[in-house]
Design a protein around this motif. Structure first.
Motif, short mmCIF file in Angstrom:
data_model
loop_
_atom_site.label_atom_id
_atom_site.label_comp_id
_atom_site.label_asym_id
_atom_site.label_seq_id
_atom_site.Cartn_x
_atom_site.Cartn_y
_atom_site.Cartn_z
N LEU A 232 -16.34 -4.12 15.27
CA LEU A 232 -17.53 -3.74 15.96
C LEU A 232 -19.14 -4.69 16.20
CD1 LEU A 232 -17.79 -2.39 19.13
CD2 LEU A 232 -17.69 -0.15 18.08
N TYR A 233 -19.05 -5.35 16.73
CA TYR A 233 -20.20 -5.93 17.64
C TYR A 233 -20.66 -5.72 18.06
CZ TYR A 233 -18.96 -8.84 12.86
OH TYR A 233 -18.71 -8.99 11.63
N VAL A 234 -22.34 -5.71 18.90
CA VAL A 234 -22.97 -5.21 20.01
C VAL A 234 -23.72 -5.29 19.89
CG1 VAL A 234 -23.40 -3.37 21.71
CG2 VAL A 234 -21.49 -2.98 20.14
N GLY A 235 -24.70 -6.36 20.63
CA GLY A 235 -25.78 -6.59 21.64
C GLY A 235 -26.65 -6.08 21.80
N GLU A 236 -28.24 -5.70 21.12
CA GLU A 236 -29.18 -5.00 20.78
C GLU A 236 -29.30 -4.67 22.70
OE1 GLU A 236 -33.11 -3.80 19.31
OE2 GLU A 236 -33.02 -5.80 19.71
N ARG A 237 -29.55 -5.63 23.41
CA ARG A 237 -29.57 -5.82 24.77
C ARG A 237 -28.72 -6.29 25.98
NH1 ARG A 237 -34.37 -10.11 25.31
NH2 ARG A 237 -34.78 -9.32 27.71
N THR A 238 -27.82 -5.53 25.35
CA THR A 238 -26.39 -5.37 26.21
C THR A 238 -26.27 -4.55 27.26
OG1 THR A 238 -24.32 -5.62 26.11
CG2 THR A 238 -25.30 -4.12 25.44
N TYR A 239 -25.75 -4.56 28.49
CA TYR A 239 -25.64 -3.74 29.79
C TYR A 239 -25.58 -2.40 28.70
CZ TYR A 239 -24.45 -7.76 31.71
OH TYR A 239 -24.08 -9.20 32.55
N PRO A 240 -25.94 -1.57 29.73
CA PRO A 240 -26.25 0.24 29.11
C PRO A 240 -24.61 0.49 29.24
CG PRO A 240 -27.89 -0.08 30.69
CD PRO A 240 -26.75 -1.75 30.69
N SER A 241 -23.63 -0.14 29.89
CA SER A 241 -22.71 0.47 29.76
C SER A 241 -22.15 0.30 28.58
CB SER A 241 -21.83 0.52 31.52
OG SER A 241 -21.82 -1.15 31.27
N ILE A 242 -21.74 -0.58 28.54
CA ILE A 242 -21.49 -1.46 26.91
C ILE A 242 -21.76 -0.84 25.58
CG2 ILE A 242 -20.98 -3.31 25.74
CD1 ILE A 242 -20.46 -4.75 28.32
N THR A 263 -21.88 -2.70 13.83
CA THR A 263 -23.13 -3.89 13.91
C THR A 263 -24.32 -4.29 15.22
OG1 THR A 263 -22.04 -5.10 11.75
CG2 THR A 263 -24.09 -6.17 12.88
N VAL A 264 -25.09 -3.93 15.02
CA VAL A 264 -25.76 -4.19 16.42
C VAL A 264 -26.75 -5.68 16.25
CG1 VAL A 264 -27.67 -3.76 17.84
CG2 VAL A 264 -25.80 -1.48 16.54
N LEU A 265 -26.80 -6.54 16.76
CA LEU A 265 -27.40 -7.44 16.43
C LEU A 265 -28.71 -7.85 17.22
CD1 LEU A 265 -24.31 -10.40 16.78
CD2 LEU A 265 -25.17 -9.08 15.21
N PRO A 266 -29.04 -7.79 16.67
CA PRO A 266 -30.85 -6.99 17.15
C PRO A 266 -31.04 -8.53 18.92
CG PRO A 266 -31.65 -7.22 14.88
CD PRO A 266 -29.81 -8.16 15.36
N GLY A 267 -31.90 -8.62 19.35
CA GLY A 267 -33.08 -8.99 21.10
C GLY A 267 -31.54 -9.29 21.42
N LYS A 268 -29.80 -9.71 20.88
CA LYS A 268 -28.56 -9.85 22.03
C LYS A 268 -28.27 -9.70 23.27
CE LYS A 268 -27.59 -13.76 19.15
NZ LYS A 268 -28.16 -15.14 19.35
N ASN A 282 -22.14 -18.13 12.43
CA ASN A 282 -23.19 -16.78 12.35
C ASN A 282 -22.46 -15.25 12.32
OD1 ASN A 282 -21.56 -15.32 14.70
ND2 ASN A 282 -20.34 -17.43 15.36
N VAL A 283 -23.00 -15.02 12.43
CA VAL A 283 -22.88 -13.02 11.90
C VAL A 283 -21.06 -13.13 11.93
CG1 VAL A 283 -23.43 -11.91 13.61
CG2 VAL A 283 -23.82 -10.92 11.11
N ILE A 284 -20.95 -13.29 12.97
CA ILE A 284 -19.60 -12.99 13.39
C ILE A 284 -18.29 -13.32 12.75
CG2 ILE A 284 -17.59 -12.22 15.16
CD1 ILE A 284 -19.73 -12.02 17.88
N TYR A 285 -18.67 -14.80 12.40
CA TYR A 285 -17.63 -15.30 11.71
C TYR A 285 -17.72 -15.12 11.19
CZ TYR A 285 -16.91 -18.62 15.91
OH TYR A 285 -16.77 -19.27 17.26
N GLN A 286 -19.36 -14.73 10.71
CA GLN A 286 -18.98 -14.29 8.07
C GLN A 286 -18.57 -13.21 8.10
OE1 GLN A 286 -23.31 -14.46 7.00
NE2 GLN A 286 -23.21 -16.39 8.37
N GLY A 287 -18.12 -12.06 9.32
CA GLY A 287 -17.59 -11.23 9.71
C GLY A 287 -16.61 -11.31 9.57
#
Length: 294
Positions: A232-242, A263-268, A282-287
């Motif tokens: 589960l990958y989430v952007g640090e600056r994604t929409y509040p609902s997500i 994993t929370v991706l900083p600044g995304k 990128n980190v998602i492909y690495q994982g």
């Protein structure tokens, strides 16, 4: 005057260089994979068959392998009303370049259909994959789903809904794991009851007006201890609902002992969470590589 001309030319020069780099990179990546496109995953004689939307593309590595390869079925986002597999060929190519057989899916969209039909389409694409992917060098016993935004929500629904595949005639859910990239719709039951944000009414078009459907299409309420592992990958600056729904989803996985990584991706922000997939390291492909056993 000369200085102004130089200032005007610099952005254009950079733009040209960027475009050259992008096309050269895309050409190099494309050469390492083979695409078989526009495969119908439902029979054309079925009522309501959509020759444009109910199709998928398969991306296979060109280099030979004595062993079958892991498979990733990618489901695009687009707020349940837009998007197409053709926009995400870069994901298929990059997964294939890394030794994965990739299946990139299109599915019917709102307002023509509602979310249950979209989940049904993507589930049938997974069924097709289980039945046919060996013909493309993929391992039908190592099928993973991956999705961004609305596609992440659909991928989560499929990985948590064993009865769906039972109704399609499979003895068990063929999905061995889910890679969720800033997924939307994990808890539309709560979201659509609250209607906290401006414009939320538009989501009643894909989800309808029945709360029991909102709950049925929210993966959060179907998580069980039998569920496959989740990245589960989430952007640090994604929409509040997500941000809120992914935290609840993570807690549910944790409470039930489902193997997962969060994993929370900083600044995304939300959109860069998928555009970063243009870069194969990128980190998602690495994982993902580790997740599927490469």
């Amino acid at each position: 005057m000369m200085l102004l001309r130089l200032i005007w030319q610099i952005p254009m020069t950079l733009l040209v260089l960027i475009m050259v780099f992008v096309f050269a990179n895309e050409y190099a990546v494309a050469r390492s994979s083979r695409r078989t496109k526009d495969i119908a995953y439902v029979q054309a004689n079925q009522p309501g068959f959509n020759a444009e939307r109910q199709t998928l593309d398969v991306y296979t590595p060109k280099n030979e392998s004595a062993k079958t390869r892991p498979v990733v079925v990618f489901i695009h986002g687009g707020a349940w009303n837009s998007g197409s597999k053709s926009l995400y060929s870069f994901v298929g190519r990059r997964l294939a370049k890394q030794g994965i057989v990739a299946v990139v899916v299109s599915y019917r969209l709102a307002p023509d259909v509602e979310v249950p039909a979209m989940v049904d389409d993507c589930g049938r694409a997974v069924l097709w994959t289980a039945q046919h992917i060996a013909e493309y060098g993929g391992d039908p016993n190592r099928i993973f789903v991956m999705g961004h935004s609305a596609g992440g929500g659909i991928a989560a629904s499929l990985s948590t809904d064993d009865p769906f595949f039972a109704r399609l005639g499979l003895p068990q859910n063929p999905i061995k794991g889910a890679i969720l990239d800033d997924p939307a719709g994990l808890d539309m039951y709560d979201y659509l009851q609250k209607m906290e944000y401006s414009g939320d009414e538009k989501y009643l078009i894909p989800f309808g007006k029945k709360p029991d459907v909102w709950r049925a299409m929210s993966a959060l309420y179907h998580v069980s201890a039998r569920c496959p592992p989740v990245l589960l990958y989430v952007g640090e600056r994604t929409y509040p609902s997500i941000a809120q729904s992914t935290r609840k989803f993570r807690q549910r996985l944790q409470d039930l002992g489902v193997r997962h990584a969060f994993t929370v991706l900083p600044g995304k922000k939300h959109i860069p969470m998928v555009t970063q997939l243009f870069w194969k390291n990128n980190v998602i492909y690495q994982g993902t590589r580790k997740f599927v056993g490469l």
